[in-house]
Design a protein around this motif. Structure first.
Motif, PDB file in Angstrom:
ATOM      1  N   ALA A  14       0.879   7.276   1.522  1.00 45.61           N
ATOM      2  CA  ALA A  14       0.778   8.507   0.939  1.00 45.61           C
ATOM      3  C   ALA A  14      -0.574   8.892   0.248  1.00 45.61           C
ATOM      4  O   ALA A  14      -0.985  10.093   0.173  1.00 45.61           O
ATOM      5  N   ASP A  15      -1.356   7.859  -0.130  1.00 42.43           N
ATOM      6  CA  ASP A  15      -2.394   7.925  -1.120  1.00 42.43           C
ATOM      7  C   ASP A  15      -3.492   7.997   0.313  1.00 42.43           C
ATOM      8  O   ASP A  15      -3.627   6.595   0.541  1.00 42.43           O
TER       9      ASP A  15
ATOM     10  N   ASP B 170      -6.552   7.483   0.237  1.00 47.82           N
ATOM     11  CA  ASP B 170      -7.632   6.621  -0.357  1.00 47.82           C
ATOM     12  C   ASP B 170      -7.155   5.387  -0.143  1.00 47.82           C
ATOM     13  O   ASP B 170      -7.872   4.374  -0.020  1.00 47.82           O
ATOM     14  N   SER B 171      -5.739   4.816  -0.148  1.00 43.54           N
ATOM     15  CA  SER B 171      -5.472   3.654   0.163  1.00 43.54           C
ATOM     16  C   SER B 171      -4.996   3.353   1.681  1.00 43.54           C
ATOM     17  O   SER B 171      -5.195   2.253   2.125  1.00 43.54           O
TER      18      SER B 171
ATOM     19  N   THR C 245       0.674  -1.293  -0.043  1.00 41.69           N
ATOM     20  CA  THR C 245       0.177  -0.006  -0.142  1.00 41.69           C
ATOM     21  C   THR C 245       0.897   1.229  -0.046  1.00 41.69           C
ATOM     22  O   THR C 245       1.806   1.302   0.732  1.00 41.69           O
ATOM     23  N   ASP C 246       0.590   2.247  -0.703  1.00 42.68           N
ATOM     24  CA  ASP C 246       1.083   3.505  -0.858  1.00 42.68           C
ATOM     25  C   ASP C 246       0.450   4.478   0.235  1.00 42.68           C
ATOM     26  O   ASP C 246      -0.626   5.137   0.129  1.00 42.68           O
TER      27      ASP C 246
END
Length: 80
Positions: free
Chosen positions: A68-69, A71-72, A65-66
């Motif tokens: 920094a996103d 939504d993730s 998972t990123d």
């Protein structure tokens, strides 16, 4: 009374470690597993996170998972 961090037990706890594929993140994940915690190992998609998690054993799980996103990151926390 203070706890000795070197011998603290984390049985039954779950810890989320970012950057867990290598370096300091992997070392932290190793220490948490050794202390009895389940470890949710997080690193960027496309990294070789599965290999690192395999070295940590059954108390660790991989989560590509990123964080920094935004939504993730939310679904990651829900999953863990």
């Amino acid at each position: 009374m203070s706890a000795d961090v070197g011998t603290a037990r984390l049985d039954g706890r779950v810890v989320l470690v970012t950057g867990a594929r290598r370096g300091i993140g992997f070392a932290c994940a190793e220490a948490f597993v050794a202390a009895g915690a389940g470890v949710a190992c997080v690193d960027l998609p496309g990294s070789d996170l599965d290999a690192a998690v395999a070295r940590l054993g059954p108390m660790a799980s991989a989560h590509a998972t990123d964080i920094a996103d935004v939504d993730s990151a939310g679904p990651l926390v829900e999953d863990v």
